[in-house]
Enzyme design. Structure first.
Site, PDB file in Angstrom:
ATOM      1  CD  GLU A  97      70.073 -33.620 -19.571  1.00 42.06           C
ATOM      2  OE1 GLU A  97      70.180 -32.398 -19.395  1.00 42.06           O
ATOM      3  OE2 GLU A  97      69.252 -34.330 -18.964  1.00 42.06           O
ATOM      4  CB  SER A 103      75.088 -38.877 -30.117  1.00 37.96           C
ATOM      5  OG  SER A 103      75.322 -37.724 -29.329  1.00 37.96           O
ATOM      6  N   GLY A 107      63.753 -43.531 -20.556  1.00 35.44           N
ATOM      7  CA  GLY A 107      62.789 -44.171 -19.652  1.00 35.44           C
ATOM      8  C   GLY A 107      62.074 -45.318 -20.358  1.00 35.44           C
ATOM      9  CG  ASN A 137      74.603 -34.186 -26.047  1.00 36.96           C
ATOM     10  OD1 ASN A 137      74.334 -33.053 -25.625  1.00 36.96           O
ATOM     11  ND2 ASN A 137      74.132 -35.274 -25.460  1.00 36.96           N
ATOM     12  N   GLY A 180      60.573 -40.522 -21.506  1.00 40.34           N
ATOM     13  CA  GLY A 180      61.300 -40.116 -22.717  1.00 40.34           C
ATOM     14  C   GLY A 180      61.981 -41.319 -23.339  1.00 40.34           C
ATOM     15  CB  ALA A 181      64.691 -41.532 -25.864  1.00 40.31           C
ATOM     16  CB  ALA A 198      67.460 -44.808 -25.943  1.00 39.43           C
ATOM     17  N   GLY A 213      59.798 -40.637 -15.839  1.00 38.78           N
ATOM     18  CA  GLY A 213      60.210 -40.095 -17.131  1.00 38.78           C
ATOM     19  C   GLY A 213      59.897 -41.074 -18.241  1.00 38.78           C
ATOM     20  CE  LYS A 262      77.392 -39.341 -22.858  1.00 35.84           C
ATOM     21  NZ  LYS A 262      76.286 -39.205 -23.809  1.00 35.84           N
TER      22      LYS A 262
HETATM   23  N1  LIG Z   1      68.294 -41.293 -24.825  1.00 32.89           N
HETATM   24  C1  LIG Z   1      69.416 -41.935 -24.516  1.00 32.89           C
HETATM   25  O1  LIG Z   1      69.973 -42.652 -25.354  1.00 32.89           O
HETATM   26  C2  LIG Z   1      69.993 -41.827 -23.145  1.00 32.89           C
HETATM   27  C3  LIG Z   1      69.687 -40.766 -22.310  1.00 32.89           C
HETATM   28  N2  LIG Z   1      70.261 -40.669 -21.089  1.00 32.89           N
HETATM   29  C4  LIG Z   1      69.975 -39.555 -20.197  1.00 32.89           C
HETATM   30  O2  LIG Z   1      68.667 -39.746 -19.653  1.00 32.89           O
HETATM   31  C5  LIG Z   1      68.039 -38.479 -19.433  1.00 32.89           C
HETATM   32  C6  LIG Z   1      66.702 -38.469 -20.177  1.00 32.89           C
HETATM   33  O3  LIG Z   1      67.015 -38.600 -21.551  1.00 32.89           O
HETATM   34  P1  LIG Z   1      65.907 -38.938 -22.638  1.00 32.89           P
HETATM   35  O4  LIG Z   1      64.879 -39.869 -22.109  1.00 32.89           O
HETATM   36  O5  LIG Z   1      66.635 -39.336 -23.843  1.00 32.89           O
HETATM   37  O6  LIG Z   1      65.252 -37.496 -22.846  1.00 32.89           O
HETATM   38  P2  LIG Z   1      63.809 -37.141 -23.378  1.00 32.89           P
HETATM   39  O7  LIG Z   1      63.867 -35.719 -23.773  1.00 32.89           O
HETATM   40  O8  LIG Z   1      63.381 -38.149 -24.376  1.00 32.89           O
HETATM   41  O9  LIG Z   1      62.889 -37.307 -22.084  1.00 32.89           O
HETATM   42  C7  LIG Z   1      63.082 -36.504 -20.942  1.00 32.89           C
HETATM   43  C8  LIG Z   1      62.090 -36.902 -19.892  1.00 32.89           C
HETATM   44  O10 LIG Z   1      62.229 -36.026 -18.746  1.00 32.89           O
HETATM   45  C9  LIG Z   1      60.945 -35.489 -18.435  1.00 32.89           C
HETATM   46  N3  LIG Z   1      61.025 -34.159 -17.830  1.00 32.89           N
HETATM   47  C10 LIG Z   1      61.743 -33.097 -18.253  1.00 32.89           C
HETATM   48  N4  LIG Z   1      61.531 -32.052 -17.447  1.00 32.89           N
HETATM   49  C11 LIG Z   1      60.656 -32.450 -16.496  1.00 32.89           C
HETATM   50  C12 LIG Z   1      60.055 -31.814 -15.382  1.00 32.89           C
HETATM   51  N5  LIG Z   1      60.302 -30.538 -15.101  1.00 32.89           N
HETATM   52  N6  LIG Z   1      59.215 -32.527 -14.615  1.00 32.89           N
HETATM   53  C13 LIG Z   1      58.942 -33.819 -14.904  1.00 32.89           C
HETATM   54  N7  LIG Z   1      59.492 -34.479 -15.956  1.00 32.89           N
HETATM   55  C14 LIG Z   1      60.336 -33.795 -16.735  1.00 32.89           C
HETATM   56  C15 LIG Z   1      60.246 -35.416 -19.782  1.00 32.89           C
HETATM   57  O11 LIG Z   1      58.864 -35.259 -19.608  1.00 32.89           O
HETATM   58  P3  LIG Z   1      57.989 -34.705 -20.850  1.00 32.89           P
HETATM   59  O12 LIG Z   1      57.957 -35.818 -21.844  1.00 32.89           O
HETATM   60  O13 LIG Z   1      56.680 -34.418 -20.207  1.00 32.89           O
HETATM   61  O14 LIG Z   1      58.680 -33.483 -21.360  1.00 32.89           O
HETATM   62  C16 LIG Z   1      60.629 -36.762 -20.363  1.00 32.89           C
HETATM   63  O15 LIG Z   1      59.871 -37.812 -19.789  1.00 32.89           O
HETATM   64  C17 LIG Z   1      69.025 -37.427 -19.935  1.00 32.89           C
HETATM   65  O16 LIG Z   1      69.755 -36.935 -18.828  1.00 32.89           O
HETATM   66  C18 LIG Z   1      69.931 -38.195 -20.879  1.00 32.89           C
HETATM   67  O17 LIG Z   1      71.216 -37.619 -20.961  1.00 32.89           O
HETATM   68  C19 LIG Z   1      71.100 -41.644 -20.617  1.00 32.89           C
HETATM   69  C20 LIG Z   1      71.416 -42.727 -21.394  1.00 32.89           C
HETATM   70  C21 LIG Z   1      70.901 -42.899 -22.729  1.00 32.89           C
HETATM   71  O1  LIG Z   2      73.941 -40.780 -23.328  1.00 34.63           O
HETATM   72  C1  LIG Z   2      73.712 -41.264 -24.398  1.00 34.63           C
HETATM   73  C2  LIG Z   2      74.342 -42.514 -24.854  1.00 34.63           C
HETATM   74  O2  LIG Z   2      75.012 -43.166 -23.821  1.00 34.63           O
HETATM   75  C3  LIG Z   2      72.788 -40.581 -25.336  1.00 34.63           C
HETATM   76  O3  LIG Z   2      73.500 -39.601 -26.002  1.00 34.63           O
HETATM   77  P1  LIG Z   2      72.742 -38.302 -26.529  1.00 34.63           P
HETATM   78  O4  LIG Z   2      72.062 -37.700 -25.321  1.00 34.63           O
HETATM   79  O5  LIG Z   2      73.816 -37.444 -27.099  1.00 34.63           O
HETATM   80  O6  LIG Z   2      71.750 -38.750 -27.543  1.00 34.63           O
END
Ligand SMILES: NC(=O)C1=CN([C@@H]2O[C@H](COP(=O)(O)OP(=O)(O)OC[C@H]3O[C@@H](n4cnc5c(N)ncnc54)[C@H](OP(=O)(O)O)[C@@H]3O)[C@@H](O)[C@H]2O)C=CC1
Ligand SMILES: O=C(CO)COP(=O)(O)O
Length: 317
Positions: free
Chosen positions: A259, A232, A19, A234, A16-17, A118, A14, A169
């Site tokens: 989420e 956040s 990862g 959410n 995303g933010a 993140a 992953g 939460k």
């Molecule tokens: N951002 C934060 O501050 C924090 C987030 N989290 C948790 O971490 C998780 C990820 O969050 P975040 O990184 O912010 O979210 P993002 O939306 O930024 O990234 C989500 C990631 O999941 C991938 N993904 C989604 N669906 C699929 C799929 N079907 N197959 C493969 N990859 C997939 C996305 O790929 P693609 O880019 O290709 O769509 C992307 O890499 C969430 O559960 C969030 O609650 C936990 C702590 C902090």
């Molecule tokens: O889980 C998180 C902070 O710990 C990130 O919160 P949000 O997904 O609401 O941005």
């Protein structure tokens, strides 16, 4: 198994933010990091080859898909798997780490969760988190891997509670966003968060978690961070809805995963199945489904029958 004194080979699933943020933290600790995303051209098999640790930072919807892919590929039993996702699987109600455990029953699974916005961590600000596992040695290895002067890592032996704190939460942050979006004031927000902690603990304990875990970083700590920051996603969902925006418009503006939007109805269904009282999550699910206006949901919560402030959470017999 990697030695604590050597750089570890870590694959993050992953990009995303979260990862990318974990990648930053691990690189600062001199670990060798590979990031895999479905968007990249690199196959998953190549990305996980020789990994000492695999960290899933996927959003919930990606976990069952990628876990099945990893199961088919197979990984050595000594590879540590870390689940950093906050969500619940629709239909089966499994947590992300439970899905990883089903797919990879021979690998140690560690949950990573805490007040970890993140964007703040990427900006170099200090933070703390929790790594939890039934395998304490595995949790300690991840603690050693990630702990630094700006990212303090605690271990915990209650992975379910740690994971549920971060998951539940998110729903509460939507509720608090609604409260702020309606300008209901500080007293209302304080009451909502306090009762939400009781609701989160009640649900968690019924599902088998330890009550104390919800008073720690992954419960109360993450709730405070998420409910008090416009970073956040959410919280922003709730705030936007209360300001009259449509859900689709708010999510498009945010442009990444909130989420709680997907978790709320799953949680309400689970609570209904198990007879758990979850009035705040129910109100959030009603608002998200468009069945209730934000102001009406607050009215519904306020007109519940008066009751004693019971704070002891009973474990199910
Ligand atoms: N951002 C934060 O501050 C924090 C987030 N989290 C948790 O971490 C998780 C990820 O969050 P975040 O990184 O912010 O979210 P993002 O939306 O930024 O990234 C989500 C990631 O999941 C991938 N993904 C989604 N669906 C699929 C799929 N079907 N197959 C493969 N990859 C997939 C996305 O790929 P693609 O880019 O290709 O769509 C992307 O890499 C969430 O559960 C969030 O609650 C936990 C702590 C902090
Ligand atoms: O889980 C998180 C902070 O710990 C990130 O919160 P949000 O997904 O609401 O941005």
């Amino acid at each position: 198994m990697f030695s604590d004194s050597l750089p570890a080979r870590v694959t993050i699933l992953g990009a995303g933010a979260w990862g990318c943020c974990l990648e930053t933290l691990l690189r600062e600790q001199q670990h060798q990091v590979t990031v895999w995303s479905r968007r990249y051209h690199r196959p998953l098999a190549a990305a996980i080859q020789n990994a000492d640790v695999v960290i899933s930072a996927l959003s919930m919807q990606g976990v069952p898909i990628v876990a099945a892919q990893l199961k088919a590929l197979g990984i050595p039993p000594q590879t540590l798997v870390v689940s950093a996702t906050k969500g619940l699987n629709p239909g089966s109600y499994e947590t992300p780490s439970q899905l990883w455990h089903q797919a990879l029953p021979n690998n140690p699974i560690v949950v990573l969760s805490g007040p970890n916005l993140a964007a703040e961590i990427e900006a170099g600000l200090p933070a703390a988190t929790v790594v939890a596992s039934e395998d304490l040695a595995a949790a300690q290895r991840i603690q050693t891997l990630l702990n630094s002067e700006r990212f303090r890592v605690y271990t915990n032996g209650d992975p379910l509670g740690t994971e549920l704190g971060g998951t539940l939460k998110n729903i509460i942050a939507i509720a608090v966003g609604v409260c702020d979006g309606l300008n209901l004031g500080t007293n209302a927000k304080s009451a909502l968060m306090t009762r939400a902690l009781v609701e989160m603990t009640r649900i968690g304990v019924q599902l088998g978690a330890q009550p104390q875990t919800f008073w720690g970083l992954s419960g109360l700590g993450d709730m405070i961070a998420t409910c008090s920051s416009a970073l956040s996603r959410n919280y922003r969902v709730g705030y936007g809805l209360a300001q009259g925006q449509a859900l689709g418009a708010v999510l498009a503006e945010i442009g990444s995963t909130a989420e709680g939007v997907n978790t709320a109805q799953v949680l309400v269904d689970l609570a209904g199945r198990d007879g758990i009282d979850a009035p705040i999550a129910t109100a959030v699910a009603q608002i998200l489904a468009g069945h209730m206006a934000p102001a009406q949901a607050i009215e519904t919560l306020m007109s519940r029958l008066p009751r004693a402030e019971v704070l002891e959470i009973q474990r199910p017999c």
